[in-house]
Design an enzyme around this catalytic site. Structure first.
Site: not given
Length: 393
Positions: A210, A279, A289, A321, A335, A339
């Site tokens: 990301n 994730d 490849k 975060f 969250k 969490k």
């Protein structure tokens, strides 16, 4: 007079940015600091020592062998009485000398005898700044605890356009103020911070990742070190320089980050999850490849690092975060509960000034007491605000 009683040693080296150093001296004096100035021989070709003497009220030192007004060993006495030293501008030449411990003039000799914090503000041609030798020297200095004020980009005196302009005097002075007046209110705290993205290999050349730069987590780690904490930084793929003064654990994949965090969790007082771990990961990694018109990936869920820490956190503080593109606060509230977090830092990455790989951020802090939206600010400033709020939990 927030700097009254502090003594700053300013080193000035031979670059066109010398004239900006006059403003640094003037500003520090207005804040009440005493300023000693050491100039290299080449710096004296750009700005007269008399200018700095007039601004600082102290004799400028440049000649290694000049007879002193009173008997002392100048480079030692200057180093001993300095609360902080800043070299601005710092040329490629002096960076190389500092990195390798070369002491062949008054400034580098004084720097080698220094026990106070050292800040350097590089200024040079873009090609010189980007040269591997200069980057290696900067990395060596960072590892020794030297704070590097990254140069700005723009049109340089030589006519080139790129990175190499000395940081603005106001920024340098603010950095000095922060270093000298920052409270050591986190002494005795053990803090683990995660930063950056992770990479999940697809085949021999490709991976999933990301856009996280790691800048926010790095800023938090740097701020915690400055305030006296014992910091462990678990760093994935980061585009920003890693801070000095802390233990750094490098990882690539989410599973590696999971193992690094969970194995160190028990020894921490706070865990700040600022990283952006992937994730999902491919169920199988192709050794060669992949080729063809289409590539079909079978993805499996990676473990939830924050949830794993939250399940066993006990009295530790867990800060998570939450970066979203929509339904930000709803996601943050979920969250907070799922969490077992003490605080969720909700970050809308589509907001102006809060995207990836930028130096600013705008967040909302979510706790069981409610929500606190914060204004747009630099990530360095936000890091200190977050530490302040965590102390109140």
């Amino acid at each position: 007079m927030p700097l009254s009683g502090y003594r700053v040693l300013l080193g000035v080296t031979g670059g066109i940015a010398c004239y900006k150093s006059c403003e640094i001296v003037s500003s520090l004096r207005k804040f009440g600091a005493q300023v000693d100035v050491v100039m290299t021989e080449h710096a004296c070709q750009f700005v007269s020592p008399m200018t700095f003497e007039s601004l600082s009220g102290n004799r400028v030192v440049s000649d290694m062998f000049a007879r002193p007004e009173k008997w002392d060993i100048a480079h030692v006495s200057l180093a001993q009485r300095a609360d902080l030293c800043v070299i601005a501008p710092a040329t490629a030449n002096v960076l190389a000398k500092l990195a390798y411990g070369i002491a062949d003039d008054m400034l580098t000799t004084t720097a080698l005898a220094l026990r106070a914090p050292l800040i350097v503000a590089p200024a040079m041609n873009t090609a010189m700044y980007e040269h591997p030798a200069t980057q290696t020297n900067l990395r060596v200095l960072r590892e020794r605890g030297v704070e590097i004020l990254e140069p700005d980009s723009g049109r340089l005196a030589c006519g080139d356009v790129g990175k190499g302009k000395m940081a603005e005097p106001a920024q340098i002075v603010e950095c000095i103020r922060a270093r000298l007046t920052q409270p050591l209110d986190l002494q005795g705290k053990r803090i683990l911070v995660t930063a950056g993205a992770t990479q999940e290999n697809v085949d021999g050349v490709r991976f999933l990742t990301n856009r996280s730069s790691g800048k926010m987590g790095i800023a938090i780690a740097r701020a915690a070190v400055a305030r006296g904490a014992q910091v462990t930084l678990v760093a994935g793929i980061c585009s920003a320089p890693l801070p000095s003064g802390c233990e750094i654990v490098r990882v690539q994949t989410t599973m590696q980050m999971y193992d690094a965090v969970t194995s160190r969790c028990e020894a921490q007082d706070w865990i700040v999850k600022a990283a952006a771990p992937a994730d999902y990961r491919p169920r199988e990694i192709l050794s060669d490849k992949a080729k063809g018109d289409a590539l079909h990936l079978d993805l499996v869920k990676n473990p939830d690092i924050a949830a794993a820490v939250g399940a066993v956190k006990g009295d530790r503080k867990l800060i998570v975060f939450c970066a979203e593109t929509r339904d930000l606060l709803d996601s943050a509230r979920r969250k907070l509960v799922s969490k077992h977090a003490d605080m969720v830092v909700a970050n809308d990455v589509t907001a102006q000034g809060a995207g990836f790989d930028v130096d600013t951020n705008v967040v909302t802090l979510v706790t069981e007491r409610g929500e606190e939206p914060l204004e747009l600010m630099t990530k360095d400033r936000l890091a200190h605000v977050l530490l302040d709020r965590i102390l109140r939990l």
